[in-house]
Design a protein around this motif. Sequence first.
Motif, PDB file in Angstrom:
ATOM      1  N   LYS A  81       1.009  -1.054  -0.153  1.00 44.65           N
ATOM      2  CA  LYS A  81      -0.265  -0.079  -0.051  1.00 44.65           C
ATOM      3  C   LYS A  81       0.797   1.144  -0.142  1.00 44.65           C
ATOM      4  CE  LYS A  81      -3.338  -2.473   2.179  1.00 44.65           C
ATOM      5  NZ  LYS A  81      -3.858  -2.342   4.613  1.00 44.65           N
ATOM      6  N   GLU A  82       1.034   2.731  -0.573  1.00 46.77           N
ATOM      7  CA  GLU A  82       1.299   3.354  -0.405  1.00 46.77           C
ATOM      8  C   GLU A  82       2.178   4.139   0.959  1.00 46.77           C
ATOM      9  OE1 GLU A  82       0.293   8.122  -2.463  1.00 46.77           O
ATOM     10  OE2 GLU A  82      -0.402   6.168  -3.828  1.00 46.77           O
ATOM     11  N   ASP A  83       0.894   4.250   2.019  1.00 51.53           N
ATOM     12  CA  ASP A  83       1.515   4.426   3.297  1.00 51.53           C
ATOM     13  C   ASP A  83       2.751   3.888   3.529  1.00 51.53           C
ATOM     14  OD1 ASP A  83       0.033   2.035   3.986  1.00 51.53           O
ATOM     15  OD2 ASP A  83      -1.029   3.196   5.167  1.00 51.53           O
ATOM     16  N   ASN A  84       2.850   2.366   3.319  1.00 51.78           N
ATOM     17  CA  ASN A  84       3.950   1.364   3.894  1.00 51.78           C
ATOM     18  C   ASN A  84       4.858   1.554   2.824  1.00 51.78           C
ATOM     19  OD1 ASN A  84       2.358  -0.364   5.750  1.00 51.78           O
ATOM     20  ND2 ASN A  84       1.404  -1.014   4.561  1.00 51.78           N
ATOM     21  N   LEU A  85       4.229   2.048   1.099  1.00 52.54           N
ATOM     22  CA  LEU A  85       5.852   2.352   0.292  1.00 52.54           C
ATOM     23  C   LEU A  85       6.286   3.848   1.389  1.00 52.54           C
ATOM     24  CD1 LEU A  85       7.736   2.147  -2.695  1.00 52.54           C
ATOM     25  CD2 LEU A  85       5.605   3.266  -2.925  1.00 52.54           C
ATOM     26  N   ASN A  86       5.328   4.229   1.452  1.00 52.49           N
ATOM     27  CA  ASN A  86       6.583   6.061   2.386  1.00 52.49           C
ATOM     28  C   ASN A  86       7.223   5.363   3.365  1.00 52.49           C
ATOM     29  OD1 ASN A  86       6.498   8.788   1.816  1.00 52.49           O
ATOM     30  ND2 ASN A  86       5.057   8.766   3.676  1.00 52.49           N
ATOM     31  N   THR A  87       6.744   4.609   3.660  1.00 50.67           N
ATOM     32  CA  THR A  87       7.500   4.119   5.208  1.00 50.67           C
ATOM     33  C   THR A  87       8.735   3.465   4.803  1.00 50.67           C
ATOM     34  OG1 THR A  87       5.470   4.377   6.903  1.00 50.67           O
ATOM     35  CG2 THR A  87       7.467   2.988   7.785  1.00 50.67           C
ATOM     36  N   ILE A  88       8.819   2.944   4.161  1.00 47.19           N
ATOM     37  CA  ILE A  88       9.800   2.150   3.580  1.00 47.19           C
ATOM     38  C   ILE A  88      11.014   2.806   3.325  1.00 47.19           C
ATOM     39  CG2 ILE A  88      10.889  -0.009   1.839  1.00 47.19           C
ATOM     40  CD1 ILE A  88       7.999  -1.413   2.289  1.00 47.19           C
ATOM     41  N   ALA A 119      12.395   9.952  13.111  1.00 44.39           N
ATOM     42  CA  ALA A 119      11.573  11.497  13.792  1.00 44.39           C
ATOM     43  C   ALA A 119      11.454  12.806  13.338  1.00 44.39           C
ATOM     44  CB  ALA A 119      11.379  11.358  15.060  1.00 44.39           C
ATOM     45  N   MET A 120      11.855  12.523  13.005  1.00 45.30           N
ATOM     46  CA  MET A 120      13.152  13.981  11.899  1.00 45.30           C
ATOM     47  C   MET A 120      12.123  13.922  10.185  1.00 45.30           C
ATOM     48  SD  MET A 120      16.762  14.816  12.892  1.00 45.30           S
ATOM     49  CE  MET A 120      16.436  16.756  12.867  1.00 45.30           C
ATOM     50  N   LEU A 121      12.310  12.892  10.236  1.00 48.75           N
ATOM     51  CA  LEU A 121      11.808  12.686   8.664  1.00 48.75           C
ATOM     52  C   LEU A 121       9.890  12.824   8.462  1.00 48.75           C
ATOM     53  CD1 LEU A 121      14.605   9.763   7.002  1.00 48.75           C
ATOM     54  CD2 LEU A 121      13.835  12.432   6.120  1.00 48.75           C
ATOM     55  N   GLY A 122       9.865  12.711   9.568  1.00 51.09           N
ATOM     56  CA  GLY A 122       7.991  12.108  10.501  1.00 51.09           C
ATOM     57  C   GLY A 122       7.760  10.779  10.441  1.00 51.09           C
ATOM     58  N   LEU A 123       8.516   9.930  10.676  1.00 46.07           N
ATOM     59  CA  LEU A 123       7.711   8.370  11.038  1.00 46.07           C
ATOM     60  C   LEU A 123       7.380   8.370  12.824  1.00 46.07           C
ATOM     61  CD1 LEU A 123      10.117   6.704   8.381  1.00 46.07           C
ATOM     62  CD2 LEU A 123       7.615   7.061   8.636  1.00 46.07           C
ATOM     63  N   GLU A 124       6.634   7.725  12.861  1.00 46.79           N
ATOM     64  CA  GLU A 124       6.176   7.926  13.880  1.00 46.79           C
ATOM     65  C   GLU A 124       7.287   6.253  14.361  1.00 46.79           C
ATOM     66  OE1 GLU A 124       2.065   7.306  14.663  1.00 46.79           O
ATOM     67  OE2 GLU A 124       1.485   9.370  13.526  1.00 46.79           O
ATOM     68  N   GLU A 125       7.351   7.324  15.999  1.00 44.12           N
ATOM     69  CA  GLU A 125       7.997   5.863  16.796  1.00 44.12           C
ATOM     70  C   GLU A 125       7.508   3.714  16.440  1.00 44.12           C
ATOM     71  OE1 GLU A 125       9.141   4.172  21.221  1.00 44.12           O
ATOM     72  OE2 GLU A 125       9.213   7.039  20.826  1.00 44.12           O
ATOM     73  N   HIS A 126       6.151   4.261  16.441  1.00 43.06           N
ATOM     74  CA  HIS A 126       5.916   2.678  16.187  1.00 43.06           C
ATOM     75  C   HIS A 126       5.570   2.067  15.252  1.00 43.06           C
ATOM     76  CE1 HIS A 126       2.269   5.179  15.810  1.00 43.06           C
ATOM     77  NE2 HIS A 126       2.243   4.635  15.236  1.00 43.06           N
ATOM     78  N   ASN A 127       6.273   2.844  14.286  1.00 39.78           N
ATOM     79  CA  ASN A 127       5.677   3.169  12.538  1.00 39.78           C
ATOM     80  C   ASN A 127       7.109   3.394  11.534  1.00 39.78           C
ATOM     81  OD1 ASN A 127       4.497   1.918  10.200  1.00 39.78           O
ATOM     82  ND2 ASN A 127       3.958   4.688   9.460  1.00 39.78           N
ATOM     83  N   ILE A 128       8.294   3.544  12.847  1.00 42.86           N
ATOM     84  CA  ILE A 128       9.780   3.291  12.107  1.00 42.86           C
ATOM     85  C   ILE A 128       9.828   2.530  11.089  1.00 42.86           C
ATOM     86  CG2 ILE A 128      12.276   3.378  12.299  1.00 42.86           C
ATOM     87  CD1 ILE A 128      11.679   5.074  14.677  1.00 42.86           C
TER      88      ILE A 128
END
Length: 189
Positions: A81-88, A119-128
């Motif tokens: 999914k797009e939000d997971n691609l962004n996280t990767i 975190a500075m890139l906008g990833l939340e701790e549980h979603n790093i």
Amino acid sequence: DFKKMIIQSAQGFKEFFNNAIRQFNEKYNSDIEEINFPVVFATKSEMKNALGGYSYYMDRMTGECIPYRFAFSKNIIQTVKEDNLNTILLHELGHYIATESFGSQPNGGHSEKWEKICAMLGLEEHNISPTISLDDKETNSKYTVYCPHCKSKLGHRDRMSKAMKEKFANGYYRCGKCGSEKLEVIQHR
């Protein structure tokens, strides 16, 4: 569409990374260099169970970390999914920025400094570190890969060979949530 741009070529990856680096530099008054090294789609044997990776080598004379490449599993990138691609992508970019800022990082690059960069890139701790299912698509598939240890549904498949079923059962793959090596394949139809 973001995902289509990324998947079409390595240039899409570079554009995403360089845009994120420019934003990071502006926001944090930093001077991280833009990407000028390869972004590739790696083979299954290279990626094993990884979604993506950032690689560098150490200059033996200076001890400096020299960027080598970003590599991504094309099969997984095409189906997430797009939000997971962004996280990767941000996860891997965090490795690059942490290495450029602080040098080689302990724990496979998953250091406290790396977490702060994420975190500075906008990833939340549980979603790093994203937990991504094997296909990450919600369908009425014939098979579901399931972890009996943490009770998670890990992926869906329309086809699955006997050899693949054995790999799931014999620890070739691990659960992305709990790390268990014993996975089950449930056939629905």
